[in-house]
Design a protein around this motif. Sequence first.
Motif, PDB file in Angstrom:
ATOM      1  N   GLU A   1       1.056  -1.259  -0.277  1.00 46.89           N
ATOM      2  CA  GLU A   1      -0.113   0.458  -0.008  1.00 46.89           C
ATOM      3  C   GLU A   1       1.101   1.413  -0.519  1.00 46.89           C
ATOM      4  O   GLU A   1       1.826   1.277   0.181  1.00 46.89           O
ATOM      5  CB  GLU A   1      -1.233   0.316   1.186  1.00 46.89           C
ATOM      6  CG  GLU A   1      -1.919  -1.091   0.590  1.00 46.89           C
ATOM      7  CD  GLU A   1      -2.586  -1.090   2.378  1.00 46.89           C
ATOM      8  OE1 GLU A   1      -3.811  -1.537   2.407  1.00 46.89           O
ATOM      9  OE2 GLU A   1      -2.662  -0.439   3.372  1.00 46.89           O
TER      10      GLU A   1
ATOM     11  N   THR B   1      -2.177  11.251  -7.157  1.00 45.03           N
ATOM     12  CA  THR B   1      -3.146  10.713  -9.017  1.00 45.03           C
ATOM     13  C   THR B   1      -1.680  10.567  -9.634  1.00 45.03           C
ATOM     14  O   THR B   1      -2.117  10.329 -10.682  1.00 45.03           O
ATOM     15  CB  THR B   1      -3.866  11.904  -9.324  1.00 45.03           C
ATOM     16  OG1 THR B   1      -3.133  12.910  -9.524  1.00 45.03           O
ATOM     17  CG2 THR B   1      -4.859  12.202  -8.084  1.00 45.03           C
TER      18      THR B   1
ATOM     19  N   LEU C   1       5.376  -2.039  -6.493  1.00 43.92           N
ATOM     20  CA  LEU C   1       3.706  -1.447  -6.304  1.00 43.92           C
ATOM     21  C   LEU C   1       3.869  -0.116  -7.800  1.00 43.92           C
ATOM     22  O   LEU C   1       2.294  -0.049  -8.507  1.00 43.92           O
ATOM     23  CB  LEU C   1       3.512  -0.355  -5.264  1.00 43.92           C
ATOM     24  CG  LEU C   1       2.381   0.017  -4.794  1.00 43.92           C
ATOM     25  CD1 LEU C   1       1.345  -0.751  -5.576  1.00 43.92           C
ATOM     26  CD2 LEU C   1       2.027   0.645  -3.678  1.00 43.92           C
ATOM     27  N   PHE C   2       4.280   0.814  -7.646  1.00 39.69           N
ATOM     28  CA  PHE C   2       4.636   2.234  -8.891  1.00 39.69           C
ATOM     29  C   PHE C   2       5.375   1.478 -10.545  1.00 39.69           C
ATOM     30  O   PHE C   2       4.787   2.151 -10.699  1.00 39.69           O
ATOM     31  CB  PHE C   2       5.415   2.445  -8.349  1.00 39.69           C
ATOM     32  CG  PHE C   2       5.853   3.399  -6.962  1.00 39.69           C
ATOM     33  CD1 PHE C   2       4.915   3.751  -6.871  1.00 39.69           C
ATOM     34  CD2 PHE C   2       6.941   4.103  -6.619  1.00 39.69           C
ATOM     35  CE1 PHE C   2       4.335   4.075  -5.715  1.00 39.69           C
ATOM     36  CE2 PHE C   2       6.045   4.595  -5.359  1.00 39.69           C
ATOM     37  CZ  PHE C   2       5.372   4.087  -5.006  1.00 39.69           C
TER      38      PHE C   2
ATOM     39  N   ARG D   1       3.647  -1.110 -11.640  1.00 37.73           N
ATOM     40  CA  ARG D   1       2.075  -0.777 -12.792  1.00 37.73           C
ATOM     41  C   ARG D   1       0.813   0.642 -12.274  1.00 37.73           C
ATOM     42  O   ARG D   1       0.291   0.805 -13.740  1.00 37.73           O
ATOM     43  CB  ARG D   1       0.614  -2.262 -12.086  1.00 37.73           C
ATOM     44  CG  ARG D   1       1.754  -2.970 -12.418  1.00 37.73           C
ATOM     45  CD  ARG D   1       1.345  -4.121 -11.621  1.00 37.73           C
ATOM     46  NE  ARG D   1       0.390  -4.995 -12.633  1.00 37.73           N
ATOM     47  CZ  ARG D   1      -0.299  -5.961 -12.990  1.00 37.73           C
ATOM     48  NH1 ARG D   1      -0.587  -6.663 -11.697  1.00 37.73           N
ATOM     49  NH2 ARG D   1      -1.679  -5.763 -13.458  1.00 37.73           N
ATOM     50  N   ALA D   2       1.192   1.436 -11.398  1.00 41.49           N
ATOM     51  CA  ALA D   2       0.241   1.822 -10.862  1.00 41.49           C
ATOM     52  C   ALA D   2       1.093   3.557 -12.080  1.00 41.49           C
ATOM     53  O   ALA D   2       0.365   4.552 -12.041  1.00 41.49           O
ATOM     54  CB  ALA D   2       0.468   2.756  -9.894  1.00 41.49           C
ATOM     55  N   PHE D   3       2.307   3.632 -12.123  1.00 41.87           N
ATOM     56  CA  PHE D   3       2.383   4.681 -12.562  1.00 41.87           C
ATOM     57  C   PHE D   3       4.086   4.101 -13.825  1.00 41.87           C
ATOM     58  O   PHE D   3       5.231   4.241 -14.031  1.00 41.87           O
ATOM     59  CB  PHE D   3       3.807   6.035 -11.428  1.00 41.87           C
ATOM     60  CG  PHE D   3       3.017   6.133 -10.463  1.00 41.87           C
ATOM     61  CD1 PHE D   3       1.336   7.021 -10.500  1.00 41.87           C
ATOM     62  CD2 PHE D   3       2.721   5.086  -9.429  1.00 41.87           C
ATOM     63  CE1 PHE D   3       0.815   7.803 -10.315  1.00 41.87           C
ATOM     64  CE2 PHE D   3       1.897   5.833  -8.404  1.00 41.87           C
ATOM     65  CZ  PHE D   3       1.346   7.110  -8.296  1.00 41.87           C
TER      66      PHE D   3
ATOM     67  N   LEU E   1      -2.693   4.015  -2.435  1.00 41.64           N
ATOM     68  CA  LEU E   1      -3.057   3.578  -3.928  1.00 41.64           C
ATOM     69  C   LEU E   1      -2.367   1.551  -2.997  1.00 41.64           C
ATOM     70  O   LEU E   1      -2.398   1.538  -1.928  1.00 41.64           O
ATOM     71  CB  LEU E   1      -2.540   3.549  -4.707  1.00 41.64           C
ATOM     72  CG  LEU E   1      -1.691   2.492  -6.002  1.00 41.64           C
ATOM     73  CD1 LEU E   1      -2.958   2.679  -6.815  1.00 41.64           C
ATOM     74  CD2 LEU E   1      -0.792   3.141  -6.144  1.00 41.64           C
ATOM     75  N   SER E   2      -2.954   0.749  -3.424  1.00 44.27           N
ATOM     76  CA  SER E   2      -3.217  -0.829  -3.274  1.00 44.27           C
ATOM     77  C   SER E   2      -2.814  -1.547  -4.510  1.00 44.27           C
ATOM     78  O   SER E   2      -3.614  -1.458  -5.200  1.00 44.27           O
ATOM     79  CB  SER E   2      -4.178  -1.236  -2.333  1.00 44.27           C
ATOM     80  OG  SER E   2      -4.555  -0.768  -1.390  1.00 44.27           O
ATOM     81  N   GLY E   3      -1.779  -2.758  -3.995  1.00 46.62           N
ATOM     82  CA  GLY E   3      -1.419  -3.362  -5.072  1.00 46.62           C
ATOM     83  C   GLY E   3      -2.174  -4.545  -5.368  1.00 46.62           C
ATOM     84  O   GLY E   3      -3.470  -5.089  -4.421  1.00 46.62           O
TER      85      GLY E   3
END
Length: 296
Positions: free
Chosen positions: A164, A174, A197-198, A200-202, A254-256
């Motif tokens: 997280e 965001t 985590l980042f 995929r998110a960024f 944000l959660s992975g």
Amino acid sequence: MFSPQWIQTFLALADTGSFTRAAIRLNLTQAAVSQHVRELETQLGPLLVRHPRALELTPAGESFLDYCHEVEQAGRRLKVRLADADAHRGEVGLTTPGSVGLAIHAPLLALQAENPGLVIRHRFAPDPEIIDALREKQYDFGIVTLRPDDPRLSASEFAEEVLELVVPAGQMVTSWDDLARLGFIEHPDGPAMATRLFSRAFPGNPGVRRLPRRGYINQVGLILDAVARGFGFTVIPRHARQSFAEAAAIKVALSGDPYPLWLVHRAEWPLSARAAFVAEHLREKMHALKERRTGP
């Protein structure tokens, strides 16, 4: 190097201060006790000063007494470790990341309370230190976040973890620029967790090492204190975040996706009965914890 009986004789002499009393304690003759001391002093030099009413240890004698105590303690530890038939007695050593450690701490204490013969030695450490410790046979088993690629180690799935992104309450994330504005509260596993985590998110981000670092804390129970005070963000496993007392001061931005945790031990031999008992108990507790958190 030294006969076990010589060691027992010297311990008795140091404790009783008398050849006569040591002989009685050991059920030996005084001549036998004297012979043991002569054998030792032939190798080590003078160990005792013989006064009319007492014995005094020389500096070499004091050093040899320390050695005798170490041998005696090592023998007791060996007996405990070899007493493998009883799964409810003896010492079990395990090492885990801090987040997992927080989740299993209470179950470990409860297990030891139910089984007073168990002695549980638990250390928090990041993945690389856990792997090194297992290679060096310092612990019975460990739990890691990445499956090791080492034929000397056996790995099986233990539980699932979720990473997280945790920020101070009231903050929004965001974009990558928001992360750069807040800054990273780092910890030993932080860069690897943030990268996971980042990614995929960024997608296409310049890397966590490019983010400003606002602090570094190696105690998992304290990392979120800095976030709660508004110093920056961190990436931490859900188990650790759920253990934080001041939940209102932080927010999950944000959660992975869940990823496996791995139970690892030396591959050349099976877990001892007591280590397997502890590992299976923890596996069941982690599964029950997951069911409670994801159930209706």
